[in-house]
Design an enzyme around this catalytic site. Sequence first.
Site, PDB file in Angstrom:
ATOM      1  N   GLU A 239       6.170  19.797  23.781  1.00 55.42           N
ATOM      2  CA  GLU A 239       6.458  20.087  25.182  1.00 55.42           C
ATOM      3  C   GLU A 239       7.131  18.898  25.867  1.00 55.42           C
ATOM      4  O   GLU A 239       6.901  17.746  25.504  1.00 55.42           O
ATOM      5  CB  GLU A 239       5.151  20.441  25.902  1.00 55.42           C
ATOM      6  CG  GLU A 239       4.536  21.715  25.338  1.00 55.42           C
ATOM      7  CD  GLU A 239       3.200  22.092  25.960  1.00 55.42           C
ATOM      8  OE1 GLU A 239       2.792  23.235  25.786  1.00 55.42           O
ATOM      9  OE2 GLU A 239       2.567  21.253  26.615  1.00 55.42           O
TER      10      GLU A 239
ATOM     11  N   CYS B 117      -7.647  14.077  27.475  1.00 55.72           N
ATOM     12  CA  CYS B 117      -6.269  14.543  27.271  1.00 55.72           C
ATOM     13  C   CYS B 117      -6.228  15.784  26.382  1.00 55.72           C
ATOM     14  O   CYS B 117      -6.849  15.809  25.312  1.00 55.72           O
ATOM     15  CB  CYS B 117      -5.477  13.404  26.636  1.00 55.72           C
ATOM     16  SG  CYS B 117      -3.838  13.890  26.092  1.00 55.72           S
TER      17      CYS B 117
ATOM     18  N   HIS C 253      -6.871   3.249  32.208  1.00 54.46           N
ATOM     19  CA  HIS C 253      -7.956   4.170  32.576  1.00 54.46           C
ATOM     20  C   HIS C 253      -9.343   3.552  32.696  1.00 54.46           C
ATOM     21  O   HIS C 253     -10.265   4.202  33.168  1.00 54.46           O
ATOM     22  CB  HIS C 253      -7.996   5.398  31.647  1.00 54.46           C
ATOM     23  CG  HIS C 253      -6.647   6.023  31.482  1.00 54.46           C
ATOM     24  ND1 HIS C 253      -5.854   6.376  32.552  1.00 54.46           N
ATOM     25  CD2 HIS C 253      -5.907   6.306  30.377  1.00 54.46           C
ATOM     26  CE1 HIS C 253      -4.707   6.863  32.116  1.00 54.46           C
ATOM     27  NE2 HIS C 253      -4.708   6.818  30.802  1.00 54.46           N
TER      28      HIS C 253
ATOM     29  N   CYS D 288       0.100  15.569  33.891  1.00 53.85           N
ATOM     30  CA  CYS D 288      -0.308  14.485  33.007  1.00 53.85           C
ATOM     31  C   CYS D 288      -1.602  14.844  32.265  1.00 53.85           C
ATOM     32  O   CYS D 288      -2.593  15.224  32.887  1.00 53.85           O
ATOM     33  CB  CYS D 288      -0.520  13.256  33.881  1.00 53.85           C
ATOM     34  SG  CYS D 288      -0.867  11.799  32.969  1.00 53.85           S
TER      35      CYS D 288
ATOM     36  N   GLU E 184       1.545   9.247  20.820  1.00 54.31           N
ATOM     37  CA  GLU E 184       1.497   7.818  21.132  1.00 54.31           C
ATOM     38  C   GLU E 184       2.817   7.197  20.642  1.00 54.31           C
ATOM     39  O   GLU E 184       3.021   7.040  19.430  1.00 54.31           O
ATOM     40  CB  GLU E 184       0.283   7.185  20.430  1.00 54.31           C
ATOM     41  CG  GLU E 184       0.299   5.673  20.337  1.00 54.31           C
ATOM     42  CD  GLU E 184       0.542   4.961  21.663  1.00 54.31           C
ATOM     43  OE1 GLU E 184      -0.161   5.252  22.636  1.00 54.31           O
ATOM     44  OE2 GLU E 184       1.461   4.113  21.715  1.00 54.31           O
TER      45      GLU E 184
ATOM     46  N   CYS F 114      -1.332  14.393  18.363  1.00 55.46           N
ATOM     47  CA  CYS F 114      -1.617  12.962  18.538  1.00 55.46           C
ATOM     48  C   CYS F 114      -2.860  12.627  17.731  1.00 55.46           C
ATOM     49  O   CYS F 114      -3.773  13.441  17.623  1.00 55.46           O
ATOM     50  CB  CYS F 114      -1.850  12.647  20.017  1.00 55.46           C
ATOM     51  SG  CYS F 114      -2.062  10.876  20.331  1.00 55.46           S
TER      52      CYS F 114
ATOM     53  N   CYS G  36      -7.874  10.738  22.923  1.00 57.86           N
ATOM     54  CA  CYS G  36      -8.466  10.297  24.195  1.00 57.86           C
ATOM     55  C   CYS G  36      -9.202  11.506  24.782  1.00 57.86           C
ATOM     56  O   CYS G  36      -8.673  12.620  24.767  1.00 57.86           O
ATOM     57  CB  CYS G  36      -7.385   9.819  25.158  1.00 57.86           C
ATOM     58  SG  CYS G  36      -6.386   8.492  24.464  1.00 57.86           S
TER      59      CYS G  36
ATOM     60  N   CYS H 137       9.953  13.918  31.260  1.00 57.88           N
ATOM     61  CA  CYS H 137       8.795  13.396  30.525  1.00 57.88           C
ATOM     62  C   CYS H 137       8.869  14.003  29.123  1.00 57.88           C
ATOM     63  O   CYS H 137       8.895  15.226  28.975  1.00 57.88           O
ATOM     64  CB  CYS H 137       7.510  13.816  31.244  1.00 57.88           C
ATOM     65  SG  CYS H 137       6.016  13.391  30.335  1.00 57.88           S
TER      66      CYS H 137
ATOM     67  N   SER I  12       5.156   4.614  27.522  1.00 53.87           N
ATOM     68  CA  SER I  12       3.737   4.461  27.843  1.00 53.87           C
ATOM     69  C   SER I  12       2.910   4.436  26.564  1.00 53.87           C
ATOM     70  O   SER I  12       3.050   5.308  25.713  1.00 53.87           O
ATOM     71  CB  SER I  12       3.304   5.641  28.712  1.00 53.87           C
ATOM     72  OG  SER I  12       1.930   5.568  28.955  1.00 53.87           O
TER      73      SER I  12
HETATM   74  S1  SF4 Z   1      -3.419  10.181  26.285  1.00 53.66           S
HETATM   75 FE1  SF4 Z   1      -1.642   9.821  24.941  1.00 53.66          FE
HETATM   76  S2  SF4 Z   1      -2.511   8.620  23.252  1.00 53.66           S
HETATM   77 FE2  SF4 Z   1      -4.273   9.567  24.282  1.00 53.66          FE
HETATM   78  S3  SF4 Z   1      -4.605  11.504  23.160  1.00 53.66           S
HETATM   79 FE3  SF4 Z   1      -3.242  11.959  24.888  1.00 53.66          FE
HETATM   80  S4  SF4 Z   1      -1.193  11.834  24.021  1.00 53.66           S
HETATM   81 FE4  SF4 Z   1      -2.557  10.773  22.595  1.00 53.66          FE
END
Ligand code: SF4
Length: 348
Positions: free
Chosen positions: A94, A121, A222, A339, A166, A114, A118, A107, A197
């Site tokens: 996406e 997310c 964070h 986000c 990432e 990933c 996290c 973006c 980022s």
């Molecule tokens: S915030 Fe970024 S690094 Fe962390 S799980 Fe989501 S996509 Fe991956």
Amino acid sequence: MNKLRPDIRSLSKLQIEDFFSLNNKPKFRANQVYEWLWKHRVLDFNLMTSLSIDDRLLLDSTFSINSLTLHDYKSSLDGTVKFLFQLNQNKVVEGVLIPHRNRYTACISSQAGCSLACTFCATGKLKLYKNLSAGEIYDQVFLINEFSLRKFNKPITNIVYMGMGEPFLNSTNVLNSISHITSKQGLNISAKRITVSTAGIVKIIKRIADLNPKFNLAISLHSANDKVRTKIMEINKSNSLKDLAIAIDYFYHKTKIKPTYEYILLNGINDSIQDAKDLIDFCKKTPSKVNLIEYNQVANIPYQKSSKRSTKIFMDLLEKNKILVKFRRSRGEDIGAACGQLATQNKK
Ligand code: SF4
């Protein structure tokens, strides 16, 4: 994907020059091919009309051109647009276009899925499927830019590597994509308009600092407390705040670019007065800026956004301590484009 013939978009211009030299052709052909591939994003050698038919046939029999395609898009009530880009094997990634005042920000994703997980997310709930190639990353920018020109009559003004994945765990392809985006023979967008980022891969931050990049660095921070950060970001176990601060300071002193700390405010998790004080101490180590981000609800993730009151107290404390801070309201939340909400991996 053609497995027998290499993807020409994985080659640098120098490597394309070498190819022409080896075939007893003038090196300047590489310039023409590079422009067809990147500036015009022509994906068929037969359409590269400034080349002789012989050269087109030679390229066609030697290389393939892999690309990513626009599969679908959805528009939010606030103008944000979420794109679904198709990779091979039914997988999608996406990207998002965020129009806001005079800014048109793309973006983009650097990985499908990933590996970092996290806890706040949606992408972190997906397994890593693959690193995107430089071409697949570039294509997202190119296609979002075309869309922006069609819909808003404006080109994109900014690019943020804040979509799925990432970026520093796919750093070679990310850096190559940036070199095509910034090239005069590519999209010719200034590196100053690009932000990458990272969740904080210490080793790569230092390695990239040594390359003296011109793009901006954002850190998904964070929390500035190891205990809290490890709870919400597993990466903090192996890349502690102490090591991260050293790497960021190294980056700043090499590049003179102030990093931005991204800080999603999570109710009762990282939004106390002590959390704000920890963040202030962390910020004072290196000249920097802070983006406080409103949390966007994600299905099956138990966090909630901070209350207006906690947000105000947190922000006021930062300002009182002379920290450069901005509050970023959620955009595109109704279409899952905000986000931390990007999570589609299979084509629907
Ligand atoms: S915030 Fe970024 S690094 Fe962390 S799980 Fe989501 S996509 Fe991956």
